[in-house]
Every structure is written in C-alpha cells, then in structure tokens.
Design a protein around this motif. Structure first.
Motif, PDB file in Angstrom:
ATOM      1  N   PRO A  74     -56.287 -32.187  -6.128  1.00 24.07           N
ATOM      2  CA  PRO A  74     -55.480 -33.394  -6.365  1.00 24.07           C
ATOM      3  C   PRO A  74     -56.135 -34.342  -7.354  1.00 24.07           C
ATOM      4  CG  PRO A  74     -56.514 -33.466  -4.198  1.00 24.07           C
ATOM      5  CD  PRO A  74     -56.723 -32.071  -4.727  1.00 24.07           C
ATOM      6  N   GLY A  75     -57.465 -34.330  -7.433  1.00 25.42           N
ATOM      7  CA  GLY A  75     -58.156 -35.231  -8.350  1.00 25.42           C
ATOM      8  C   GLY A  75     -57.892 -34.940  -9.804  1.00 25.42           C
ATOM      9  N   LYS A  76     -57.408 -33.723 -10.099  1.00 26.30           N
ATOM     10  CA  LYS A  76     -57.110 -33.367 -11.480  1.00 26.30           C
ATOM     11  C   LYS A  76     -55.607 -33.348 -11.758  1.00 26.30           C
ATOM     12  CE  LYS A  76     -61.283 -30.594 -12.176  1.00 26.30           C
ATOM     13  NZ  LYS A  76     -61.830 -29.246 -12.511  1.00 26.30           N
ATOM     14  N   SER A  84     -38.127 -40.122  -7.920  1.00 28.27           N
ATOM     15  CA  SER A  84     -39.246 -40.328  -8.839  1.00 28.27           C
ATOM     16  C   SER A  84     -40.344 -39.296  -8.603  1.00 28.27           C
ATOM     17  CB  SER A  84     -39.816 -41.739  -8.670  1.00 28.27           C
ATOM     18  OG  SER A  84     -38.867 -42.707  -9.045  1.00 28.27           O
ATOM     19  N   THR A  85     -40.588 -38.967  -7.346  1.00 23.66           N
ATOM     20  CA  THR A  85     -41.610 -37.968  -7.035  1.00 23.66           C
ATOM     21  C   THR A  85     -41.222 -36.606  -7.592  1.00 23.66           C
ATOM     22  OG1 THR A  85     -42.151 -39.162  -5.001  1.00 23.66           O
ATOM     23  CG2 THR A  85     -42.907 -36.892  -5.161  1.00 23.66           C
ATOM     24  N   PHE A  86     -39.953 -36.264  -7.452  1.00 19.02           N
ATOM     25  CA  PHE A  86     -39.488 -34.991  -8.004  1.00 19.02           C
ATOM     26  C   PHE A  86     -39.696 -34.939  -9.523  1.00 19.02           C
ATOM     27  CE2 PHE A  86     -36.156 -34.456  -4.384  1.00 19.02           C
ATOM     28  CZ  PHE A  86     -37.162 -34.001  -3.548  1.00 19.02           C
ATOM     29  N   LYS A  87     -39.406 -36.059 -10.197  1.00 18.90           N
ATOM     30  CA  LYS A  87     -39.525 -36.088 -11.658  1.00 18.90           C
ATOM     31  C   LYS A  87     -40.984 -36.065 -12.101  1.00 18.90           C
ATOM     32  CE  LYS A  87     -35.193 -38.562 -12.627  1.00 18.90           C
ATOM     33  NZ  LYS A  87     -34.599 -39.816 -13.188  1.00 18.90           N
ATOM     34  N   THR A  88     -41.795 -36.865 -11.447  1.00 16.11           N
ATOM     35  CA  THR A  88     -43.202 -36.972 -11.848  1.00 16.11           C
ATOM     36  C   THR A  88     -43.956 -35.672 -11.623  1.00 16.11           C
ATOM     37  OG1 THR A  88     -43.244 -39.345 -11.404  1.00 16.11           O
ATOM     38  CG2 THR A  88     -45.369 -38.204 -11.412  1.00 16.11           C
ATOM     39  N   ALA A 125     -50.311 -36.283 -14.005  1.00 10.11           N
ATOM     40  CA  ALA A 125     -48.861 -36.514 -13.943  1.00 10.11           C
ATOM     41  C   ALA A 125     -48.536 -37.994 -13.943  1.00 10.11           C
ATOM     42  CB  ALA A 125     -48.298 -35.843 -12.688  1.00 10.11           C
ATOM     43  N   VAL A 126     -49.317 -38.777 -13.198  1.00 16.49           N
ATOM     44  CA  VAL A 126     -49.056 -40.217 -13.111  1.00 16.49           C
ATOM     45  C   VAL A 126     -49.311 -40.893 -14.463  1.00 16.49           C
ATOM     46  CG1 VAL A 126     -49.792 -42.375 -12.021  1.00 16.49           C
ATOM     47  CG2 VAL A 126     -49.522 -40.304 -10.646  1.00 16.49           C
TER      48      VAL A 126
END
Length: 400
Positions: free
Chosen positions: A368-370, A259-263, A375-376
C-alpha cells in the motif's frame, strides 16, 4: 401510525437467587415502586442467514405488557437504540418492512427465536415523583425456531435498567454503582436475542473471530469500499424516517464510493466498477432532489432574515414554508419510491457481490505504501491543474 422512542438501557447478569439491592441509596433516587410481574411472549423475526442480527437489528412481535405489538430496534450507540413500535397485528406492518428492506432485500422474513419472559418491574422515582428509570428482573426462556439449533431451549435471568424518557443518563451510573457493590456485573450480550442466538447455536465460537488487518493495497481499498457500502445500507432506514442530514450523508457515501472506484482503477477492474459507478451517480441524483430543497430553504431563509422588515411585510415566511413543504412532500415521495424500487435493490445486490468477490487487478497485491500514494497523487495533480486554470481566469462568470 408508528411510534418512535430512544431506548437507553443497561443489562446485568443475574441468577434466580439474585436480589436487587436498596436502590434508594443511588444518587437522585428517592423511592422505588414495585409494579409486580408481567408475562411477555415475543417472537423474533429474521432472514434464514440472520441478516438483521448481523447488524444488531431486532424485529419482534410481542404480546403482554403495556407496549405489546411489533417492534423494530436500530442501534445508535452502545446501550442506545431507536425503537419503532406498531400496533399488534398478524402480519408484519409495511412501515417496518420498508425500514428493513436495505438489509432484507428479496429474502423472506420468518420467526427465528421465541422468548418467554417473566418480568418483575420496579420504578425508581425522584423526590417530586418523576420517573427516573425502570428496573426489571427478567426470567427468560428462549427457544430456537429455525436454523442451527432449532428446537433448542435455554434459560437465564438478567436485570435490565432502562432510562425514563428525557431522563438524565447519570442516573444509570448511580444505579450501576449500587448494583456493582452488590456483586452484580454487566451482561456480556447486548440483547436478549443476541444471547438466545448464541446459546442455541451448537457450533458457536465464543472466542470470536478478529477482523483481518489490511496488508496489501487491495486490502486497504476494499476496507474503504466496504465501509461506504455499509454506510449506504445503514442510512437507508434513516432516510426513510427523514432523520436530519440522513440524505446528505447517504449522498456522501455514494460519492466516496464512486471516487474510490475512479481513483483505484489499477486495484479494482473498471469493467465491473464503471457500471456500478453509473448506478451510484443515478442514486445520488435522485437523493439530490430532497437535499437541494434543504439547501435552498436554508439559503432563502437566511436571505429573508437579512432583508429590512419593510420588505417582508405580510405572510412572507408562512408562504415560503408552505411552498417548501409542498415541494419536499413531492421529493420525499419520489425518494421512497426509489428506495422501494427494483433498480435500487439491484444496485445493493451488485455492491454486495463486489464486496464478496472483488474484481482485483494485479496491482492489488502490491504494497500500500507504493500503490496507493501514486493513485492519490495522480488525482491531486489533475485537480490542482483544474483549480489553477480556474484561478487564472479574469473575475467574472468564467472564473466562477
């Protein structure tokens, strides 16, 4: 046949002049019995790059004492380890080699440290004679056999307090209280091997290296990716030992990684992660054979319990258990074959390569805040659309 025990112990610093205090004054201890000296000779094995030690695992071949033989120890919590024992033999038992395979892979295991210990043993007993704990004063001579510092020797003395099988951990607190009053302090090293490796390494850094704080979007994604890779490797021995829920947890780690790879395709190059995701899907499917049987057993068992007694006359539950055991034996054998196979080991190597040299894209350097919320939220919107469509269907198979 391997024996497994849960080892709960604490270690304390000592010198040749240290004397044990009167431990009968510890709450619950009625008397102590001195069992004299035991000479132990243990050779510890690892890869050239100390992969086992890096994960706080130990593998040793020890002579002397009541439990001489091969021992593999897996950390469970601070001061708690699962010790798996095989009888003494010249070669490493295959059962222990299999439990270490996810760490060792194709590397050679060889002797790295030899420890000679003169152990003075005392048993602490309750009023009814029940063994509460074993206290030993160990005088240790360690010799580095390979790697940096090879040929170097160090000596030290330590006190080890090990809880008896099925003992109450509170007794360890009571003993520690008496030791502290006598000026005896906890040891800094978690194990004899860890201390031997540290003190025989001429280039060791006692200050330690702090973990870097995640800063960029790529830092945060990689930290999570590495956590899931570590989970897969750590759970491998648990799956082999058929520990409760281990298969389920390993499957969860594979799904989280996929899931991490896809997101985060804008963070990690999908040309690298897509093939890995396909292999993780394969591994999850193989693990699912055993997990599906677990779920089916639970469901059938609960359904049978809900039936009237008149409908479950005869050996219904016995037949169900026999059927389940036969199916699980087959699925367990298949899982072990998968974990011992080249495809699985290649996957672990590929995951390590990704962790060591991540295929970062330009977006990985952003805040990371942007980058991460975007993505999520995209995944959330996709899921919400699918759920909304499902809920909009009329009751029946399509809606289900």
């Amino acid at each position: 046949m391997a024996d497994t025990k849960r080892e709960i112990e604490r270690k304390y610093e000592a010198t040749d002049d240290t004397r044990l205090p009167d431990l009968t004054r510890a709450a619950g201890v009625d008397r102590t019995v001195h069992h004299g000296l035991t000479e132990l000779d243990a050779v510890y094995y690892d890869t050239a790059d100390l992969r086992l030690a890096a994960d706080a695992l130990t593998l040793r071949r020890r002579t002397g004492g009541a439990d001489e033989g091969w021992h593999a120890k897996f950390p469970v919590a601070v001061g708690v380890r699962d010790e798996i024992h095989e009888p003494l033999s010249d070669a490493l038992p295959p059962s222990l080699a299999a439990l270490l395979r996810s760490r060792v892979r194709r590397a050679e295991i060889a002797p790295v440290v030899r420890l000679l210990s003169s152990r003075d043993v005392h048993h602490l007993l309750a009023a009814d004679g029940t063994l509460l704990a074993e206290v030993s004063v160990d005088k240790v001579l360690a010799e580095r056999l390979a790697g940096e510092g090879s040929g170097t020797t160090v000596t030290w003395t330590e006190i080890e307090v090990e809880l008896a099988d099925d003992g109450d951990p509170a007794i360890l607190d009571a003993i520690e209280k008496r030791l502290r009053k006598a000026g005896i302090r906890s040891a800094e090293s978690s194990s004899k091997l860890a201390r031997a490796l540290a003190e025989t390494n001429p280039n060791r850094d006692d200050t330690g290296t702090p973990k870097p704080t995640p800063y960029t979007a790529g830092d945060h994604v990689l930290a999570y990716v590495r956590k899931q890779i570590r989970a897969i490797v750590d759970l491998d021995p648990a799956v082999r030992r058929d520990l409760p829920d281990s298969v389920h947890k390993m499957r969860v780690a594979t799904r989280r990684l996929r899931s991490t790879f896809k997101t985060h395709r804008r963070i990690l190059d999908r040309e690298v992660t897509d093939p890995l995701g396909a292999e993780l899907k394969w591994l999850a499917a193989e693990l699912g054979l055993d997990r599906d049987q677990e779920v089916l057993d639970e469901r059938l068992g609960s359904r049978i319990e809900a039936l009237p007694a008149t409908l479950t006359l005869g050996p219904v539950r016995g037949r169900l258990r026999a059927w389940s055991a036969a199916r699980r034996t087959g699925s367990r054998r298949r899982i072990i074959d998968v974990l011992d196979g080249k495809r699985y080991l290649d996957l672990l190597d590929a995951l390590d390569a990704l962790s060591a040299d991540p295929p970062l894209r330009p977006a990985a350097g952003r805040s990371p805040g942007k980058a991460l919320p975007r993505a999520v939220l995209k995944d959330y919107e996709r899921l919400a659309t699918r759920v909304g469509h499902a809920l909009g269907q009329p009751p029946g198979p399509e809606r289900d």
